[in-house]
Design a protein around this motif. Structure first.
Motif, PDB file in Angstrom:
ATOM      1  N   SER A 141      -4.146   3.655  68.478  1.00 52.71           N
ATOM      2  CA  SER A 141      -4.878   4.485  67.000  1.00 52.71           C
ATOM      3  C   SER A 141      -5.802   4.150  66.132  1.00 52.71           C
ATOM      4  N   ILE A 142      -6.346   5.162  65.932  1.00 49.43           N
ATOM      5  CA  ILE A 142      -7.657   4.556  65.330  1.00 49.43           C
ATOM      6  C   ILE A 142      -7.227   5.407  63.927  1.00 49.43           C
ATOM      7  N   PRO A 143      -8.051   4.913  62.281  1.00 51.99           N
ATOM      8  CA  PRO A 143      -7.879   5.996  61.396  1.00 51.99           C
ATOM      9  C   PRO A 143      -9.260   7.044  61.209  1.00 51.99           C
ATOM     10  N   ASP A 144      -7.722   8.019  60.755  1.00 50.93           N
ATOM     11  CA  ASP A 144      -8.453   9.125  60.160  1.00 50.93           C
ATOM     12  C   ASP A 144      -9.765   9.130  59.309  1.00 50.93           C
ATOM     13  N   ALA A 145     -10.509  10.168  59.331  1.00 51.02           N
ATOM     14  CA  ALA A 145     -11.920   9.422  58.505  1.00 51.02           C
ATOM     15  C   ALA A 145     -10.683  10.613  57.155  1.00 51.02           C
ATOM     16  N   PRO A 146     -10.991   9.964  55.726  1.00 50.69           N
ATOM     17  CA  PRO A 146     -10.919   9.889  54.326  1.00 50.69           C
ATOM     18  C   PRO A 146     -10.734  11.527  54.533  1.00 50.69           C
ATOM     19  N   ASP A 147     -10.984  12.646  54.556  1.00 49.14           N
ATOM     20  CA  ASP A 147     -11.112  14.204  54.134  1.00 49.14           C
ATOM     21  C   ASP A 147     -10.351  14.507  55.593  1.00 49.14           C
ATOM     22  N   ALA A 250     -13.960   1.607  63.242  1.00 48.32           N
ATOM     23  CA  ALA A 250     -12.724   2.203  62.979  1.00 48.32           C
ATOM     24  C   ALA A 250     -12.479   0.398  62.516  1.00 48.32           C
ATOM     25  N   SER A 251     -12.173  -0.085  60.922  1.00 50.93           N
ATOM     26  CA  SER A 251     -11.297  -1.239  60.511  1.00 50.93           C
ATOM     27  C   SER A 251     -10.223  -1.985  60.410  1.00 50.93           C
ATOM     28  N   ALA A 252      -9.733  -0.460  62.077  1.00 51.15           N
ATOM     29  CA  ALA A 252      -8.370  -1.036  62.930  1.00 51.15           C
ATOM     30  C   ALA A 252      -8.156  -0.492  63.802  1.00 51.15           C
TER      31      ALA A 252
END
Length: 697
Positions: A141-147, A250-252
């Motif tokens: 899993s990697i983060p989603d975009a802000p929107d 990706a921050s994480a």
């Protein structure tokens, strides 16, 4: 077609219907944070569930697992697959172990084994191959975009410190939010403001002042997976390191597990209608749908098979199949990949999109027959749930047919069949990362078998028989493995007659469902004849029902629309590490005095660990128990609320002891003599005691 009306109506009705007449204590749910990570991306975490792994190599050689357990504990159940599963939290890493946690809307809860490893840029996790392999599959899993809409990020793969390859991970197919049928927008307001919201204990559009609903609301469906051929065969003991480059966006990067596999060489068929001869493009640059149609037409005239050699073939619509055999070179080599296409006008069935899929003709025109599909992958482009859309990997009606050895990813439903149809054999397939179901037998599917399939990360029931309008009959789900269904159940049976669920392995259901459900709901026909549920194993099931604020059983019977009174035999099943109950029988509270559950028989059952009870009865009716052995029971063995009328004659639900029911927990025998047959022992929300890990009997 995946029907929206009945399912949406059922979810709309999922307000707190099961309310005890007695006072109940408030339940404090796990706090879930969804913050903005560096770079502005949305990412979920669970409070109090993070620990740092040891230094590199301290984990030793990670053991191969099945459903994140020692394979010996689940021997004889589930699918026999060609890959070996290894959990990241057992591997060497300088990252951070997250979990274990079962709190919905958190990364650990959706991970295999309820735990994973989070890597910051510059960190790694390293697996030691337990056997020879030339291919891997990484669940991450990697983060989603802000929107919303996802991002991409690199992941370096090295073997023994060299032979580096960079995978490009994506979250474009992950990260849903909000209420059913969900949104890709993390900032969206409530989709259904007239539905009950547990977080505020209210119906928002009927509440003054209006509740504050924090966004992103209910993030879920965090994980995706990606396959990689390594280019050569590596031996047991070689080390595969997954490392996040220092410059990753990706921050994480969360790594859940790695599957390793020794993939056989591609299959070649020289005596077949080769799609290349009809203009198909194996580079994927041009659309190959028309070429595949021409190959099918030629094969039908000449009584040949259709062969699709190695390559990636762009297909952006349905390929209609009837009286044809289509073979690929193997699902690692032959990939049918498509874009989701918006239709200029909605189709008669309500679809507003189309996409890649192999479909039999509709049952209304007789369906298709003698179709045989094998040895290729179907990779779709579905990123939102629209129930009327026909964007499934396999669809239509297929009788006297077989589907074998496919890999299906990123479609709405892996395989959805609208009957009537008969004699379909579905074997040895892998279905992952679906927005909705894995496989659904919908309406009049008979004499059909789903066997030795692996299903992971579905957005609804992984395997379902749904007898809407017409009964499914004489069908079998046997020796399948289901992991981490994000919503609903591992295996669900909605009505039908003489069906069998046998020797399946179901692990880690997340919310609004559990391991196995027998349900009178979604407009299904009544259960008639027999239902055999035998030899199955559930692991870390018995989930928390957010809408009801109660725990469910690993197997649960739910009478919502009709009585459940067919002959139901639950025999030889194992329920391991149950978060709440092992067995639940429940009727929806508004109809508790209308419907009941009877004629259910439990025999030769093993229960190893319950957070609460062995049996929770929240209905009128009865069941028999014979040789049900339990240990590590967290609460009283039987939580018998009946239909909450608390009559002087006792509970409206009766348990019949046929002998051999032994074991229990700190409160004594799970089936105590004083509880029989219908003593009220109702604790609406018993204290949860986390059970120890399963162990050999």
């Amino acid at each position: 077609m995946s029907r929206s009306t009945t399912r949406a109506a059922a979810r709309r009705a999922a307000r707190p219907p099961i309310r005890a007449a007695l006072a109940v204590a408030a339940v404090t749910a796990a706090v879930v944070g969804l913050g903005v990570a560096p770079g502005g991306t949305a990412f979920a975490s669970s409070a109090g569930s993070v620990g740092t792994a040891g230094s590199a190599g301290s984990a030793g050689v990670p053991a191969a697992t099945r459903a994140a357990l020692d394979p010996a504990l689940v021997a004889g159940t589930g699918a026999t697959v060609g890959f070996t599963e290894q959990e990241a939290e057992k591997a060497a890493t300088d990252g951070t172990v997250i979990g274990p946690s079962t709190a919905a809307y958190t990364l650990p809860a959706e991970a295999s084994g309820r735990s994973a490893v989070s890597l910051k840029p510059g960190q790694y996790v390293e697996f030691t191959l337990p056997s020879a392999a030339n291919a891997i599959n990484v669940r991450y899993s990697i983060p989603d975009a802000p929107d919303g809409g996802g991002i991409t990020a690199p992941l370096d793969v090295t073997v023994n410190g060299k032979s580096r390859t960079t995978m490009t991970l994506t979250s474009q197919y992950a990260w849903l939010y909000n209420q059913y049928p969900f949104s890709n927008d993390p900032n969206a307001g409530l989709l259904q403001p007239d539905w009950w919201i547990t977080e505020c204990s209210c119906v928002p559009d009927q509440t003054t002042p209006a509740p504050v609903i924090t966004t992103p609301f209910r993030p879920n469906h965090f994980y995706d997976e990606q396959r990689l051929l390594l280019g050569r065969t590596y031996k047991a003991g070689d080390k595969i390191r997954l490392a996040v480059p220092a410059g990753s966006d990706a921050s994480a990067t969360v790594i859940d597990l790695m599957d390793s596999q020794l993939v056989a060489p591609p299959k070649v068929d020289l005596i077949a209608a080769n799609v290349l001869a009809f203009g198909a493009d194996p580079t994927g640059r041009r659309d190959s749908a028309d070429a595949i149609d021409r190959a099918i037409a030629f094969a039908q005239r000449t009584h040949l098979k259709v062969y699709i050699p190695p390559g990636t073939y762009q297909v952006n619509r349905h390929i209609i199949v009837d009286n044809v055999t289509i073979e690929g070179a193997g699902s690692w080599y032959t990939v049918i990949k498509g874009h989701q296409v918006t239709l200029s006008t909605p189709a008669p069935d309500g679809s507003i999109h189309t996409g890649v899929g192999f479909y039999g003709k509709d049952a209304s025109v007789g369906g298709s027959t003698n179709v045989h599909l094998s040895g290729f992958a179907i990779e779709g482009d579905v990123r939102e749930r629209i129930d009327t859309d026909q964007v499934n990997g396999i669809g239509g009606a297929l009788s006297n047919s077989t589907i074998d050895g496919l890999y299906i990813q990123h479609t709405k439903v892996g395989m959805w069949f609208d009957g009537p149809m008969t004699n379909l054999r579905i074997t040895n397939n892998t279905i992952v990362d679906q927005i909705a179901d894995g496989i659904n037998f919908h309406t009049g599917v008979t004499d059909s078998v789903v066997s030795n399939n692996f299903v992971r990360n579905t957005g609804d029931d992984a395997l379902a028989m749904w007898s809407e309008k017409t009964e499914d009959a004489n069908d079998t789900f046997d020796h399948n493995t289901v992991q981490t269904p994000v919503l609903a159940n591992g295996i669900a049976i909605y009505g039908g007659t003489d069906n069998t669920v046998s020797n399946n392995l179901i692990a880690d259901p997340i919310r609004e469902g559990s391991g196995i459900q027998v349900g009178s709901r979604f407009g299904s026909e009544a259960f008639t004849g027999h239902l055999w549920i035998t030899g199955n194993t559930t692991v870390r099931a018995g989930t928390y029902e957010l809408n009801w604020n109660i725990g469910l059983g690993a197997i649960w019977f739910y009478a919502l629309e009709k009585n459940i009174n067919a002959d139901i035999e639950v025999t030889g099943d194992n329920f391991l590490d149950n978060t709440y109950d092992a067995i639940m029988l429940v009727t929806d509270f508004p109809v508790k005095d209308q419907y009941s559950i009877t004629n259910v028989h439990f025999k030769d059952i093993k229960v190893d660990g319950t957070g609460t009870d062995v049996v929770s009865a929240r209905t009128a009716g009865s069941a028999t128990f014979q040789n049900v052995v339990a240990r590590n029971v967290g609460a009283v063995g039987v939580n018998n609320c009946g239909s909450f009328n608390f009559t002087a004659a006792g509970s409206e639900f009766s348990l019949t002891d046929l002998g051999g029911n032994t074991g229990g927990g700190t409160t004594g025998p799970w089936l105590a003599p004083w509880e029989l047959p219908n003593t009220i022992t109702c604790d609406d929300r018993p204290t949860v005691v986390v059970p120890p890990a399963p162990s050999p009997w």
